[in-house]
Design an enzyme around this catalytic site. Structure first.
Site, mmCIF file in Angstrom:
data_model
loop_
_atom_site.group_PDB
_atom_site.id
_atom_site.type_symbol
_atom_site.label_atom_id
_atom_site.label_comp_id
_atom_site.label_asym_id
_atom_site.label_seq_id
_atom_site.Cartn_x
_atom_site.Cartn_y
_atom_site.Cartn_z
ATOM 1 N N ARG A 240 -4.888 -0.526 3.659
ATOM 2 C CA ARG A 240 -4.531 0.841 3.981
ATOM 3 C C ARG A 240 -3.519 0.823 5.121
ATOM 4 O O ARG A 240 -3.588 -0.040 6.008
ATOM 5 C CB ARG A 240 -5.746 1.645 4.486
ATOM 6 C CG ARG A 240 -6.604 2.251 3.411
ATOM 7 C CD ARG A 240 -5.911 3.401 2.678
ATOM 8 N NE ARG A 240 -6.757 3.937 1.621
ATOM 9 C CZ ARG A 240 -6.804 3.478 0.376
ATOM 10 N NH1 ARG A 240 -6.052 2.463 0.002
ATOM 11 N NH2 ARG A 240 -7.588 4.054 -0.525
ATOM 12 N N GLU A 269 2.335 6.935 5.054
ATOM 13 C CA GLU A 269 3.019 6.895 3.760
ATOM 14 C C GLU A 269 2.979 8.264 3.076
ATOM 15 O O GLU A 269 2.037 9.016 3.311
ATOM 16 C CB GLU A 269 2.401 5.801 2.864
ATOM 17 C CG GLU A 269 0.955 6.024 2.480
ATOM 18 C CD GLU A 269 0.355 4.818 1.735
ATOM 19 O OE1 GLU A 269 0.475 3.672 2.215
ATOM 20 O OE2 GLU A 269 -0.237 5.063 0.677
ATOM 21 N N HIS A 287 2.572 1.376 -2.603
ATOM 22 C CA HIS A 287 1.128 1.544 -2.842
ATOM 23 C C HIS A 287 0.816 1.436 -4.342
ATOM 24 O O HIS A 287 0.309 2.397 -4.953
ATOM 25 C CB HIS A 287 0.633 2.871 -2.262
ATOM 26 C CG HIS A 287 -0.839 2.872 -1.958
ATOM 27 N ND1 HIS A 287 -1.398 3.560 -0.915
ATOM 28 C CD2 HIS A 287 -1.878 2.247 -2.583
ATOM 29 C CE1 HIS A 287 -2.715 3.380 -0.914
ATOM 30 N NE2 HIS A 287 -3.021 2.572 -1.919
HETATM 31 C C1 8YV Z 1 -5.107 4.004 -5.330
HETATM 32 C C2 8YV Z 1 -6.165 2.426 -3.686
HETATM 33 O O1 8YV Z 1 -4.166 3.982 -6.324
HETATM 34 O O2 8YV Z 1 -8.204 2.375 -4.864
HETATM 35 C C3 8YV Z 1 -7.651 2.438 -3.773
HETATM 36 O O3 8YV Z 1 -8.303 2.516 -2.716
HETATM 37 O O4 8YV Z 1 -5.622 2.263 -2.654
HETATM 38 C C4 8YV Z 1 -5.322 2.586 -4.908
HETATM 39 O O5 8YV Z 1 -5.841 1.836 -5.930
HETATM 40 C C5 8YV Z 1 -4.691 4.900 -4.178
HETATM 41 O O6 8YV Z 1 -5.794 5.193 -3.392
HETATM 42 C C6 8YV Z 1 -4.053 6.184 -4.632
HETATM 43 O O7 8YV Z 1 -5.003 6.958 -5.290
#
Ligand code: 8YV
Length: 333
Positions: A240, A269, A287
């Protein structure tokens, strides 16, 4: 008795909407307009469920305006968009989508590690820019991957997937740090050795971050931690934004303290720190670590399954908090 009403926060696979329409009165958002917090409150009024993507902030202020809400289901494994304490207090279940994206995300973590260590995007920009006129013995010489030391901070499912790839595929020595140590059998499968955070920072040639974001992990990698890292190491963040201090990282890339970084996530972001955009030795992706269509469909199906399991059958599949169902009866059912 009418069907419970739900909202889907973002554009999503049409077949997911069709599935949900069997059970619910669905407000979809196929135009993919980003709802502000007041708009989100407006959309959720009188609705029992939210299909979320992991970025929609669910906090006490929103919950107090949405008394019919019973469940927010993320199609993401991360859930730092949820204030779980406030949700529990309001009797609202939060669910995430663990498991279904593990291998796909670990693949991407490794792709980013390889691209970063071996300077793939720098080389491509050079070539596309018309600068490749002759071979040179040190042209875009990068860092070894095979046989080097892979450090992993955050050893959940995805961290373990990256460890297995490194140990079994590339003969890497794998060290990891985590809130709690893995059991011996899992360590053996991953060929991974538990170390303290400082040893991890000092020893890793390639450090991959896969820990969840929280107030505790904010800037887990800042200037002080980067100073402890091996000169010439690489840093990969697929966890993150906010786990890394992006300004401190850009400075370390500029000074050459770190050889390179690979980043799929950023503070603030989709904005990216301008200093990161101006240094060449960083691979930047928007991402997309979980982004294959089969995996994104599996994530969306799990979020839909959670809405159905909770609102129709009374038991969510992958709850993040424990909530007594009878606290928030839905009037329209
Ligand atoms: C998502 C992610 O695509 O699952 C997660 O925690 O970071 C990604 O797989 C992102 O959260 C956007 O929805």
């Amino acid at each position: 008795m009418g069907k419970p009403a739900i909202a889907i926060a973002r554009a999503i696979f049409p077949q997911i909407i069709e599935r949900l329409q069997i059970h619910f009165e669905v407000l979809a958002n196929q135009s993919d307009e980003l709802w502000s917090q007041p708009q989100m409150i407006e959309k959720l009024r009188g609705r029992a469920g939210l299909f979320a993507t992991g970025t929609e902030r669910i906090d006490a202020a929103l919950l107090s305006e949405c008394p019919h809400l019973e469940i927010c289901a993320n199609m993401s494994v991360g859930y730092n968009n949820f204030d779980l304490q406030a949700m529990s207090a309001a009797g609202v279940v939060g669910t995430n989508a663990p498991g279904v994206l593990t291998e796909t995300t670990a693949d991407f973590g490794f792709a980013l590690l390889m691209a970063t260590a071996r300077r793939v995007t720098e080389g491509e920009h050079f070539l596309r820019g018309g600068h490749w006129t002759r071979w040179a013995y040190d042209l875009f010489a990068g860092a070894e991957v095979h046989g080097s030391t892979l450090g992993i901070l955050g050893m959940g499912r995805i961290g373990q997937g990256i460890a297995r790839r490194g140990a079994h595929g590339f003969g890497m020595r794998v060290i990891y740090h985590n809130r709690s140590r893995l059991d011996a059998a899992t360590e053996e499968q991953c060929k991974a050795r538990f170390v303290g955070k400082e040893e991890l920072l000092r020893t890793a040639d390639h450090l991959v971050l896969v820990l969840p974001y929280s107030a505790q992990s904010h800037h887990a990698i800042g200037a002080a931690e980067i100073a402890l890292m091996k000169p010439g190491a690489t840093l990969i963040n697929i966890a993150r934004g906010g786990i890394v201090d992006d300004a401190a990282l850009a400075a370390a890339l500029k000074s050459g303290k770190l050889a390179a970084a690979g980043l799929d996530v950023f503070e603030g972001e989709p904005q990216v720190h301008p200093d990161l955009l101006s240094v060449p030795n960083v691979v930047l992706t928007p991402h997309i670590a979980s982004a294959t269509l089969p995996t994104r469909l599996a994530m969306a199906n799990l979020a839909a399954d959670n809405l159905i399991a909770h609102l129709v059958n009374g038991t969510p599949l992958t709850p993040l908090n424990a909530v007594r169902r009878d606290r928030r009866p839905f009037d329209g059912r």
